[in-house]
Design an enzyme around this catalytic site. Structure first.
Site, PDB file in Angstrom:
ATOM      1  N   GLY A 124     -42.172 -15.448  14.866  1.00 40.43           N
ATOM      2  CA  GLY A 124     -41.605 -16.618  14.201  1.00 40.43           C
ATOM      3  C   GLY A 124     -41.004 -17.547  15.227  1.00 40.43           C
ATOM      4  N   ASN A 173     -41.727 -20.500  16.439  1.00 43.74           N
ATOM      5  CA  ASN A 173     -41.643 -21.947  16.265  1.00 43.74           C
ATOM      6  C   ASN A 173     -40.790 -22.379  15.075  1.00 43.74           C
ATOM      7  OD1 ASN A 173     -43.107 -22.493  18.547  1.00 43.74           O
ATOM      8  ND2 ASN A 173     -45.083 -22.600  17.492  1.00 43.74           N
ATOM      9  N   GLY A 174     -40.148 -21.425  14.419  1.00 45.74           N
ATOM     10  CA  GLY A 174     -39.168 -21.758  13.393  1.00 45.74           C
ATOM     11  C   GLY A 174     -37.836 -22.134  14.036  1.00 45.74           C
ATOM     12  N   MET A 182     -34.826 -20.683  13.967  1.00 43.00           N
ATOM     13  CA  MET A 182     -34.157 -19.586  14.644  1.00 43.00           C
ATOM     14  C   MET A 182     -34.953 -19.132  15.860  1.00 43.00           C
ATOM     15  SD  MET A 182     -31.301 -19.148  13.234  1.00 43.00           S
ATOM     16  CE  MET A 182     -30.825 -17.627  14.014  1.00 43.00           C
ATOM     17  N   HIS A 236     -20.494 -20.706   1.403  1.00 36.83           N
ATOM     18  CA  HIS A 236     -21.758 -21.091   2.015  1.00 36.83           C
ATOM     19  C   HIS A 236     -22.185 -22.470   1.520  1.00 36.83           C
ATOM     20  CE1 HIS A 236     -22.031 -16.772   2.994  1.00 36.83           C
ATOM     21  NE2 HIS A 236     -22.824 -17.169   3.965  1.00 36.83           N
ATOM     22  N   LYS A 273     -27.669 -22.425  -0.858  1.00 37.71           N
ATOM     23  CA  LYS A 273     -27.798 -20.968  -0.881  1.00 37.71           C
ATOM     24  C   LYS A 273     -27.940 -20.483  -2.318  1.00 37.71           C
ATOM     25  CE  LYS A 273     -25.741 -16.720   0.977  1.00 37.71           C
ATOM     26  NZ  LYS A 273     -26.976 -16.345   1.690  1.00 37.71           N
ATOM     27  N   THR A 279     -23.787 -10.684   3.240  1.00 42.34           N
ATOM     28  CA  THR A 279     -22.717 -10.339   4.186  1.00 42.34           C
ATOM     29  C   THR A 279     -21.450  -9.936   3.453  1.00 42.34           C
ATOM     30  OG1 THR A 279     -23.620 -11.830   5.862  1.00 42.34           O
ATOM     31  CG2 THR A 279     -21.300 -11.211   6.081  1.00 42.34           C
TER      32      THR A 279
END
Length: 255
Positions: free
Chosen positions: A8, A10-11, A13, A143, A147, A154
């Site tokens: 992943g 090129n995303g 993150m 958040h 979301k 978490t």
């Protein structure tokens, strides 16, 4: 030096992790996997994991849930440790993760932040002392307004840390507006706030008679999760088959 495949790449993150690894002398990205190959990277990029024949020590995954099955198959076949950061896995996929952990090293955590995982450890110690002394435990998580899930994974992981320290004797209370009654003694309250562009904020309160102790973690950007993933990759490289958590990384970093 640890040789890493970025699944992943090129995303958003993936690109943040690429930047972090470029400045870290202990790890190097030797290949990337992404169906979109339009970005220029300092390493070769393959459209699928099966096309990659580059030798590596570990894979970090920040891709789509639909790509996890193929990734796990590849890592099992090549006995390649993998840090799974992709969320939204189905029950069937989670079962495959556990199966993969019996054949190669797999690290999966509800939150990759080093700070959050250190907080979980601190909360266990606090709960063992404060809960028996009569302190009530409450969690408030905040958040961004996009979301979907609430409470966050978490927040649930933080609650689990508290509960594990207390032999899972506490029930979770998600919304007090449903029941008009006073707070139960053996419960952990979890409240969710959604608004604006908040990346992630988690507060844990221990409320006693005439005193309150607060633990708080704030993520100002997603880079905190990327940094944790890189540290997890360095930890996992060379590890034997098994299921690992970020708490294992924290333990190693703490010596």
């Amino acid at each position: 030096m640890v040789r890493m495949i970025m699944h992943g790449c090129n995303g958003k993150m993936g690109q943040v992790i690429s930047g972090i690894c470029k400045e870290d002398s202990e790890i190097e990205i030797v290949a990337g996997i992404d169906p979109y190959t339009g970005l220029k990277n300092d390493y070769p990029v393959f459209a699928t994991i099966d096309e990659c024949q580059v030798q590596a020590d570990v894979v970090v995954d920040f891709a789509a849930a639909s790509a996890v099955d193929g990734l796990l198959h590849y890592c099992i076949e090549h006995k390649l440790p993998v840090v799974l950061c992709t969320t939204g896995l189905s029950e069937q996929q989670l079962a495959r993760v556990e199966e993969a952990g019996r054949q190669t090293a797999v690290l999966k955590s509800a939150n990759m932040s080093l700070g959050i995982n250190l907080l979980m450890d601190l909360l266990k110690k606090a709960a063992k002392i404060l809960a028996p002394a009569g302190f009530d435990m409450e969690i408030v998580e905040k958040h961004h307004n996009q979301k979907v899930d609430a409470p966050s994974g978490t927040a649930l992981a933080l609650a689990d840390s508290l509960n594990e320290a207390l032999d899972n004797a506490y029930a979770y209370q998600y919304d007090r507006t449903k029941d008009r009654k006073k707070r139960e003694k053996y419960e952990i309250g979890i409240q969710a706030v959604r608004g604006g562009s908040i990346v992630g904020e988690h507060e844990v309160f221990f409320a006693g008679t005439d005193e309150v102790i607060e633990f708080k973690h704030t993520a100002y950007s997603k880079a905190v999760f990327a940094k944790g993933a890189v540290e997890a990759a360095k930890f996992l490289a060379g590890k034997p088959a098994g299921r690992y958590e970020m708490r294992d990384v924290i333990t190693t970093l703490c010596g």
